[in-house]
Design an enzyme around this catalytic site. Sequence first.
Site, PDB file in Angstrom:
ATOM      1  N   ASP A  30      -3.403  49.663 -97.023  1.00  0.00           N
ATOM      2  CA  ASP A  30      -4.442  48.982 -96.240  1.00  0.00           C
ATOM      3  C   ASP A  30      -5.614  49.943 -96.049  1.00  0.00           C
ATOM      4  OD1 ASP A  30      -5.214  46.721 -94.920  1.00  0.00           O
ATOM      5  OD2 ASP A  30      -3.840  46.974 -93.224  1.00  0.00           O
ATOM      6  N   GLU A  58      -4.248  35.354 -91.955  1.00  0.00           N
ATOM      7  CA  GLU A  58      -3.635  35.745 -90.670  1.00  0.00           C
ATOM      8  C   GLU A  58      -4.044  34.767 -89.571  1.00  0.00           C
ATOM      9  OE1 GLU A  58      -3.652  39.893 -89.701  1.00  0.00           O
ATOM     10  OE2 GLU A  58      -2.947  39.527 -87.653  1.00  0.00           O
TER      11      GLU A  58
END
Length: 276
Positions: free
Chosen positions: A104, A199
Amino acid sequence: MATPDLPNGEARPYEPAKGPALRRITAGAIKRRKGGMPVPMVTAYDTPFAQFAEDAGIDWILVGDSLGNVVLGYDETTPVTMEQMLHHTAAVTRGTSRAHIVADMPFGSYQVSDEEAVRNAIRFIKEGGAQSVKLEGGVYEAQRVRAIARVGIPVVGHIGVTPQTAGLGPGYRKRTHRDRLLEDALAVQDAGAYAIVLEVVDFEIARELTEKLSILTIGIGAGPHCDAQVLVMHDLLGMYPHSPPFAKRFAEIGHAATDALRAYADAVKTQSFPPA
Ligand code: KIV
């Protein structure tokens, strides 16, 4: 040392050394799982837990910047640095041999320019041993996705709730703006990403995106219709006290660890450990 020929004089065929798999799963192989059985993904931040994930058959591991919350004690992912992410990505790489590792990119490591984004993505591949990188953002970050993909590094996008900036304004509420989500997802796909995290997105919109996109959708709090699901390791193992409501706890390792530590402390205090 030369390998001796076979007794009949023929040259012995080359045999790779026995041991860990020689090649990790590629982004291309993962992309081909679109539309098949849903793909499990989990975060990991260190060697032993990465190994547990791989041993459990999970071969797509995200070194999330949720590192900041669940391991480093921050309230947000925003303060997490490149050096912290590299340190933990390398640990996860060392704990696995076959899994595809996604690193990430932390806040500030890709927003400033294409050049900086590419330089930092390359560091994750060379120093962290990752096979792909993930970055947050839709239309506005599509150019960065394109720049990184263009140098041959597979990219995962991330839209919906984007925790790096959620605390700066947009917040964590469920995303329900269908047209904006579709525009963001298509921009990330067109820029060359091979997968995209959704998300906390409305379940029906997540379903529509999964149907419309040719790349894998990875849901987290986005319902059952995505191509893949991701959870934070510390949420699913019950090791983090502030888990989001959508994160099912598959174990209570936090309680088990506290009980074991209490038993150890009691054993020391009562002199039942170590044995005489
Ligand atoms: O950092 C992280 O763990 C993530 C997942 C929640 C997708 O980005």
